[in-house]
Design a protein around this motif. Structure first.
Motif, PDB file in Angstrom:
ATOM      1  N   PRO A  66      22.507 -28.124 -86.902  1.00  0.00           N
ATOM      2  CA  PRO A  66      21.463 -28.318 -87.902  1.00  0.00           C
ATOM      3  C   PRO A  66      20.435 -29.360 -87.465  1.00  0.00           C
ATOM      4  N   ARG A  67      19.251 -29.254 -88.018  1.00  0.00           N
ATOM      5  CA  ARG A  67      18.235 -30.272 -87.793  1.00  0.00           C
ATOM      6  C   ARG A  67      18.757 -31.599 -88.333  1.00  0.00           C
ATOM      7  N   HIS A  68      18.598 -32.659 -87.567  1.00  0.00           N
ATOM      8  CA  HIS A  68      19.254 -33.903 -87.936  1.00  0.00           C
ATOM      9  C   HIS A  68      18.473 -35.095 -87.386  1.00  0.00           C
ATOM     10  N   ASP A  69      18.841 -36.274 -87.858  1.00  0.00           N
ATOM     11  CA  ASP A  69      18.215 -37.509 -87.390  1.00  0.00           C
ATOM     12  C   ASP A  69      18.900 -38.006 -86.126  1.00  0.00           C
ATOM     13  N   ALA A  70      18.119 -38.519 -85.196  1.00  0.00           N
ATOM     14  CA  ALA A  70      18.646 -39.139 -83.986  1.00  0.00           C
ATOM     15  C   ALA A  70      17.900 -40.444 -83.745  1.00  0.00           C
ATOM     16  N   LEU A  71      18.642 -41.473 -83.376  1.00  0.00           N
ATOM     17  CA  LEU A  71      18.041 -42.763 -83.044  1.00  0.00           C
ATOM     18  C   LEU A  71      17.564 -42.727 -81.600  1.00  0.00           C
ATOM     19  N   ILE A  72      16.274 -42.962 -81.405  1.00  0.00           N
ATOM     20  CA  ILE A  72      15.669 -42.972 -80.082  1.00  0.00           C
ATOM     21  C   ILE A  72      15.220 -44.396 -79.762  1.00  0.00           C
ATOM     22  N   HIS A  73      15.750 -44.985 -78.722  1.00  0.00           N
ATOM     23  CA  HIS A  73      15.301 -46.298 -78.273  1.00  0.00           C
ATOM     24  C   HIS A  73      13.987 -46.142 -77.494  1.00  0.00           C
ATOM     25  N   PRO A  74      13.176 -47.179 -77.411  1.00  0.00           N
ATOM     26  CA  PRO A  74      11.942 -47.095 -76.625  1.00  0.00           C
ATOM     27  C   PRO A  74      12.232 -46.619 -75.199  1.00  0.00           C
ATOM     28  N   PHE A  75      11.423 -45.706 -74.711  1.00  0.00           N
ATOM     29  CA  PHE A  75      11.639 -45.157 -73.372  1.00  0.00           C
ATOM     30  C   PHE A  75      10.323 -44.718 -72.774  1.00  0.00           C
ATOM     31  N   GLU A  76      10.349 -44.454 -71.484  1.00  0.00           N
ATOM     32  CA  GLU A  76       9.235 -43.854 -70.772  1.00  0.00           C
ATOM     33  C   GLU A  76       9.719 -42.586 -70.088  1.00  0.00           C
ATOM     34  N   ILE A  77       8.828 -41.613 -70.016  1.00  0.00           N
ATOM     35  CA  ILE A  77       9.164 -40.362 -69.344  1.00  0.00           C
ATOM     36  C   ILE A  77       8.054 -40.034 -68.358  1.00  0.00           C
ATOM     37  N   ALA A  78       8.411 -39.444 -67.236  1.00  0.00           N
ATOM     38  CA  ALA A  78       7.424 -39.116 -66.210  1.00  0.00           C
ATOM     39  C   ALA A  78       6.457 -38.061 -66.724  1.00  0.00           C
ATOM     40  N   ASP A  79       5.223 -38.128 -66.246  1.00  0.00           N
ATOM     41  CA  ASP A  79       4.201 -37.205 -66.739  1.00  0.00           C
ATOM     42  C   ASP A  79       4.348 -35.808 -66.163  1.00  0.00           C
ATOM     43  N   ARG A  80       5.216 -35.636 -65.167  1.00  0.00           N
ATOM     44  CA  ARG A  80       5.409 -34.321 -64.541  1.00  0.00           C
ATOM     45  C   ARG A  80       6.803 -34.276 -63.933  1.00  0.00           C
ATOM     46  N   PRO A  81       7.290 -33.083 -63.569  1.00  0.00           N
ATOM     47  CA  PRO A  81       8.585 -32.998 -62.890  1.00  0.00           C
ATOM     48  C   PRO A  81       8.528 -33.583 -61.480  1.00  0.00           C
ATOM     49  N   VAL A  82       9.691 -33.857 -60.926  1.00  0.00           N
ATOM     50  CA  VAL A  82       9.826 -34.278 -59.533  1.00  0.00           C
ATOM     51  C   VAL A  82       9.395 -33.129 -58.623  1.00  0.00           C
ATOM     52  N   THR A  83       8.692 -33.457 -57.553  1.00  0.00           N
ATOM     53  CA  THR A  83       8.115 -32.445 -56.675  1.00  0.00           C
ATOM     54  C   THR A  83       8.924 -32.248 -55.390  1.00  0.00           C
ATOM     55  N   ASN A  84       8.577 -31.180 -54.674  1.00  0.00           N
ATOM     56  CA  ASN A  84       9.189 -30.932 -53.371  1.00  0.00           C
ATOM     57  C   ASN A  84       8.932 -32.087 -52.410  1.00  0.00           C
ATOM     58  N   ALA A  85       7.723 -32.634 -52.419  1.00  0.00           N
ATOM     59  CA  ALA A  85       7.397 -33.735 -51.518  1.00  0.00           C
ATOM     60  C   ALA A  85       8.283 -34.948 -51.790  1.00  0.00           C
ATOM     61  N   GLU A  86       8.509 -35.229 -53.061  1.00  0.00           N
ATOM     62  CA  GLU A  86       9.359 -36.371 -53.408  1.00  0.00           C
ATOM     63  C   GLU A  86      10.815 -36.101 -53.039  1.00  0.00           C
ATOM     64  N   TRP A  87      11.230 -34.860 -53.169  1.00  0.00           N
ATOM     65  CA  TRP A  87      12.607 -34.548 -52.781  1.00  0.00           C
ATOM     66  C   TRP A  87      12.788 -34.661 -51.268  1.00  0.00           C
ATOM     67  N   LEU A  88      11.767 -34.307 -50.519  1.00  0.00           N
ATOM     68  CA  LEU A  88      11.845 -34.483 -49.066  1.00  0.00           C
ATOM     69  C   LEU A  88      12.009 -35.960 -48.709  1.00  0.00           C
ATOM     70  N   GLU A  89      11.371 -36.843 -49.454  1.00  0.00           N
ATOM     71  CA  GLU A  89      11.541 -38.273 -49.217  1.00  0.00           C
ATOM     72  C   GLU A  89      12.998 -38.676 -49.452  1.00  0.00           C
ATOM     73  N   PHE A  90      13.598 -38.140 -50.485  1.00  0.00           N
ATOM     74  CA  PHE A  90      15.010 -38.396 -50.785  1.00  0.00           C
ATOM     75  C   PHE A  90      15.895 -37.938 -49.627  1.00  0.00           C
ATOM     76  N   ILE A  91      15.623 -36.752 -49.104  1.00  0.00           N
ATOM     77  CA  ILE A  91      16.403 -36.229 -47.977  1.00  0.00           C
ATOM     78  C   ILE A  91      16.223 -37.121 -46.751  1.00  0.00           C
ATOM     79  N   GLU A  92      14.967 -37.442 -46.441  1.00  0.00           N
ATOM     80  CA  GLU A  92      14.678 -38.206 -45.227  1.00  0.00           C
ATOM     81  C   GLU A  92      15.200 -39.635 -45.319  1.00  0.00           C
ATOM     82  N   ASP A  93      15.387 -40.130 -46.538  1.00  0.00           N
ATOM     83  CA  ASP A  93      15.934 -41.476 -46.727  1.00  0.00           C
ATOM     84  C   ASP A  93      17.462 -41.471 -46.733  1.00  0.00           C
ATOM     85  N   GLY A  94      18.054 -40.312 -46.446  1.00  0.00           N
ATOM     86  CA  GLY A  94      19.514 -40.222 -46.392  1.00  0.00           C
ATOM     87  C   GLY A  94      20.169 -40.063 -47.742  1.00  0.00           C
TER      88      GLY A  94
END
Length: 441
Positions: free
Chosen positions: A224-252
């Motif tokens: 059912p639709r319900h109340d949820a407590l949300i603490h202050p947060f930030e979310i990225a403006d876009r999904p993670v990209t292939n270029a960023e994932w390549l950085e993850f791979i290259e960084d081990g």
């Protein structure tokens, strides 16, 4: 960082931009949905439609039959007087996981169903569709239980449209010839992605979920639709990209256990994962298997075909985390439901269609986004009675929630409250991620 105000927590209307699901009568929408399923299967040959690549996937022929079995079992056999089963043996062949509906072919062995033939499966679809026409001709009441189950069957078939594309990609990726579902149109690769930006949300008591009503469909796991407590947060403006994932791979990233959950590290060691599913290295070049065959990576496009384990590890490497499903829905409630969905025809994740305008982009379409939330029932959830109660409730254990739809999701199927779910190891669907982080804690 841009700051977004929170939506009013007491507003119970559907999310802004959610397209009305009753813009056409149920009969017309059902016919259009069934026709689209056949159109998605049309590029495939009989051999393509019969094979099964992995345990999670199913042959296209099985999808064509199972979606008909659903209507036959839960609607026609119950509500159309004198309905004749097309073939009583099909219940065993094409039941998916409904224990209450009887025994069934084990999921990993659906590819062994060389019989019935594709021709007989297509005859089965026609038999069911003719009976559905008879049911509508009988004067089906718009708000009857039969109509509600027809709507559920329509939504169920839309899910299988996405699965047809995901499963055929898994099959073609396992084929040494690397066949393409369709020819690739000429295109130039995009450049580097825009810098990632953060959108802030103030937190508060938010209304989460969506109850089904006479105008807007929702699955039972969204209620059912319900109340949820949300603490202050930030979310990225876009999904993670292939270029960023390549950085993850290259960084081990795949070689450092500090980033991984215990089960995740054990999984990548056992499976030998060193990159997302369908990625291949050819010298210094990375390619990825797509529905258009093996293609060079698009640097600014969202990374896709990653598991929860990989998404969680990347977030930790990036000094962030995955958003909770409630944070994700809080952000998505304020955005229109537009994006790279099935109707756009791209059939692959794309770079953002717009430059940064101070709000979260690509929340709908492109890739399902892993959240940090376990797939569990909402407070006061009630499992539907009968076999339909097995649709979602029986899976509320050991799985994680994904949000937002993907490039293979029909637009009329997705909404801000929609909850997809997968096991942490699974990555054959069009799944990616978006980062989040805490504020002031």
């Amino acid at each position: 960082m841009a700051t977004r105000p929170m939506a009013r927590p007491d507003v119970a209307s559907p999310p802004h931009g959610d397209p009305p699901l009753e813009t056409e009568p149920l009969r017309a929408r059902l016919a259009a949905t069934r026709a689209r399923t056949l159109a998605l299967a049309a590029p495939l040959g009989p051999e393509d439609m019969a094979a099964q690549a992995i345990e999670e996937a199913s042959p296209t022929k099985w999808h064509l039959a199972h979606t008909s079995w659903f209507f036959e079992t839960f609607v026609l056999a119950r509500f159309l007087p004198g309905y004749r089963l097309f073939d009583p043996a099909f219940g065993y062949c094409f039941n998916s996981y409904y224990e209450s509906a009887g025994a069934r072919q084990p999921r990993p062995r659906r590819g062994l169903l060389s019989q019935p033939s594709l021709e007989r499966v297509m005859a089965y679809r026609r038999h069911v569709e003719e009976a559905l026409e008879q049911l509508f001709d009988s004067g089906l009441a718009p708000q009857s239980e039969a109509a509600r189950l027809l709507e559920l069957g329509l939504q169920h078939e839309q899910q299988h449209q996405e699965l047809i594309l995901s499963d055929i990609l898994a099959l073609f990726a396992a084929n040494p010839l690397r066949p393409a579902y369709r020819a690739a149109p000429p295109r130039s690769l995009c450049g580097a992605p825009e810098p990632l930006r953060w959108i802030g949300y103030a937190g508060g008591i938010m209304r989460i979920g969506s109850d089904a009503d006479d105008e807007h469909f929702a699955f039972d796991n969204e209620a059912p639709r319900h109340d949820a407590l949300i603490h202050p947060f930030e979310i990225a403006d876009r999904p993670v990209t292939n270029a960023e994932w390549l950085e993850f791979i290259e960084d081990g990233g795949y070689g450092d256990p500090a980033f991984w959950l215990f089960d995740g590290w054990a999984t990548i060691q056992r499976e030998g994962w060193e990159a997302p599913a369908y990625w291949e290295r050819r010298g210094d070049l990375w390619l990825a298997m797509t529905l258009e065959g093996l293609r060079p990576l698009e640097p600014a496009a969202p990374v896709v075909h990653v598991s929860f384990y990989e998404a969680d590890a990347f977030a930790r490497w990036a000094g962030a985390r995955l958003p909770t499903e409630f944070e994700w829905e809080t952000a998505a409630q304020q955005e229109p439901i537009v994006g790279n969905l099935l109707e756009g025809g791209a059939l692959r994740p794309l770079p953002p269609a717009e430059t940064f305008q101070g709000h979260a982009r690509q929340l709908f379409g492109d890739v399902w986004e892993w959240t940090g939330s376990a797939y569990l029932p909402y407070p006061a959830y009630r499992r539907p009675a009968g076999a339909i109660g097995e649709y979602n409730a029986k899976f509320m254990c050991d799985q994680h929630v994904l949000r937002g739809g993907c490039c293979a999701t029909p637009q009329s199927h997705i909404r801000a409250s929609y909850r997809n779910f997968l096991y942490a190891r699974q990555r054959w669907l069009f799944a990616g991620l978006r980062l989040a982080r805490d504020v002031g804690r």
